[in-house]
Design a protein around this motif. Structure first.
Motif, PDB file in Angstrom:
ATOM      1  N   PRO A 222      11.102 -14.438 -57.635  1.00 54.05           N
ATOM      2  CA  PRO A 222      11.445 -15.801 -57.208  1.00 54.05           C
ATOM      3  C   PRO A 222      12.438 -15.795 -56.049  1.00 54.05           C
TER       4      PRO A 222
ATOM      5  N   ARG B 155       2.670 -17.803 -57.025  1.00 49.97           N
ATOM      6  CA  ARG B 155       2.866 -19.032 -57.799  1.00 49.97           C
ATOM      7  C   ARG B 155       3.502 -18.717 -59.148  1.00 49.97           C
ATOM      8  N   LEU B 156       3.030 -17.676 -59.826  1.00 51.18           N
ATOM      9  CA  LEU B 156       3.622 -17.330 -61.114  1.00 51.18           C
ATOM     10  C   LEU B 156       5.093 -16.964 -60.945  1.00 51.18           C
TER      11      LEU B 156
ATOM     12  N   SER C 212       7.118 -18.136 -58.865  1.00 49.61           N
ATOM     13  CA  SER C 212       7.902 -19.345 -58.596  1.00 49.61           C
ATOM     14  C   SER C 212       8.363 -20.026 -59.882  1.00 49.61           C
ATOM     15  N   TYR C 213       7.739 -19.691 -61.016  1.00 49.00           N
ATOM     16  CA  TYR C 213       8.154 -20.252 -62.304  1.00 49.00           C
ATOM     17  C   TYR C 213       9.309 -19.471 -62.924  1.00 49.00           C
TER      18      TYR C 213
ATOM     19  N   TYR D 136       9.549 -15.594 -62.758  1.00 47.46           N
ATOM     20  CA  TYR D 136       9.133 -14.299 -63.279  1.00 47.46           C
ATOM     21  C   TYR D 136       9.039 -13.278 -62.148  1.00 47.46           C
TER      22      TYR D 136
ATOM     23  N   TRP E 129      -2.425 -22.860 -65.537  1.00 46.45           N
ATOM     24  CA  TRP E 129      -1.046 -22.597 -65.131  1.00 46.45           C
ATOM     25  C   TRP E 129      -0.063 -23.184 -66.136  1.00 46.45           C
TER      26      TRP E 129
ATOM     27  N   SER F 260       2.482 -20.872 -68.355  1.00 46.55           N
ATOM     28  CA  SER F 260       3.923 -21.123 -68.254  1.00 46.55           C
ATOM     29  C   SER F 260       4.528 -21.374 -69.627  1.00 46.55           C
ATOM     30  N   LYS F 261       3.827 -22.152 -70.444  1.00 46.49           N
ATOM     31  CA  LYS F 261       4.307 -22.449 -71.794  1.00 46.49           C
ATOM     32  C   LYS F 261       4.390 -21.177 -72.630  1.00 46.49           C
TER      33      LYS F 261
ATOM     34  N   GLU G 265       7.295 -18.915 -71.282  1.00 41.99           N
ATOM     35  CA  GLU G 265       8.589 -19.537 -71.563  1.00 41.99           C
ATOM     36  C   GLU G 265       8.965 -19.365 -73.032  1.00 41.99           C
TER      37      GLU G 265
END
Length: 249
Positions: A22, A53-54, A56-57, A59, A236, A240-241, A244
């Motif tokens: 990130p 994109r992953l 950016s969450y 990771y 996505w 993410s869920k 997390e």
């Protein structure tokens, strides 16, 4: 996103990887690590975008060239590969070379790489994969249970087979939380396959979700002909869920 190209040494050679982390506020902190396994088309620009994109969450994402044993292989045209006999044969030959033992030894090296990176937190990781990569993710969760905290498979094929090496038979070894996103009308993962997989995971006490997407095989990968934007966005959110909830920070 900070994105570096590096190599990971495995028992069979040197694997090129992309490592994406990130940026922005808080980007200096260590992040949970995830290995993203590509579909049958292998490492390419589309998956660079997906890994970004992953990341950016929140990771640290490792994207490997799973076909590194084939040397400097020519990229596949995903719009035409299955209609071209020679290219289809080349693709299936490369897929066939990825045995359970090979993907397990590769994953061990990938996890060791993540463990050594200062950007990565923890010693247990997430894995996610698409099509062939979905099968790899489930396999790795069963073969390396002490290192996989969460595993996601999207339009993964071959999760349940008649063979002794069927990934669903690894359920008793799994310690990860598992998410399976299946495509409707997909011969490689049918309702019957889902029922067998669910039964195996439930019997083994594995926390899991098996969810159907109203889309065709390949729905989550932008350069696949069946790509479906709504289904991709749903995937996505689901991934993410999962991460997390299941990945240690």
């Amino acid at each position: 996103m900070p994105n570096i190209t590096d190599t990971v040494t495995t028992p069979d050679g040197t694997c090129k990887v992309h490592f994406v982390t990130p940026d922005g506020p808080g980007a200096t902190q260590p992040w949970p690590g995830v290995v993203m396994f590509p579909d049958a088309g292998g490492l390419r620009h589309t998956f660079d975008q997906m890994a970004t994109r992953l990341a950016s969450y929140g990771y640290a994402v490792l994207l490997p060239d799973v076909y590194y044993r084939s040397g400097d292989w020519a990229p596949f045209d995903m719009e035409s590969v299955f209609g071209d006999k020679n290219e289809r044969n080349r693709l299936f030959a490369m897929i066939g070379g990825l045995t359970q033992d090979k993907v397990t030894s590769d994953a061990t090296a990938f996890f060791d790489y993540l463990s050594a990176r200062p950007e990565v937190a923890g010693k247990r990781f997430g894995v996610c994969g698409y099509c062939m990569g979905g099968r790899i993710s489930v396999t790795v969760a069963g073969r390396l249970p002490e290192r996989v905290a969460a595993a996601a498979s999207f339009h993964g094929g071959g999760l349940v087979t008649d063979g002794d090496d069927s990934p669903h038979l690894l359920a008793p070894q799994m310690k990860a939380t598992v998410y399976i996103g299946g495509a409707e009308d997909d011969a490689s993962f049918t309702v019957e396959h889902a029922e067998q997989l669910d039964k195996a995971l439930t019997k083994a006490g594995v926390q899991h979700v098996i969810e159907w997407y109203q889309a065709a095989h390949g729905f989550a990968v932008p350069d696949n002909a069946p790509y479906d934007e709504a289904a991709a966005e749903k995937h996505w959110a689901a991934m993410s869920k999962l991460f997390e909830m299941a990945l240690p920070r």
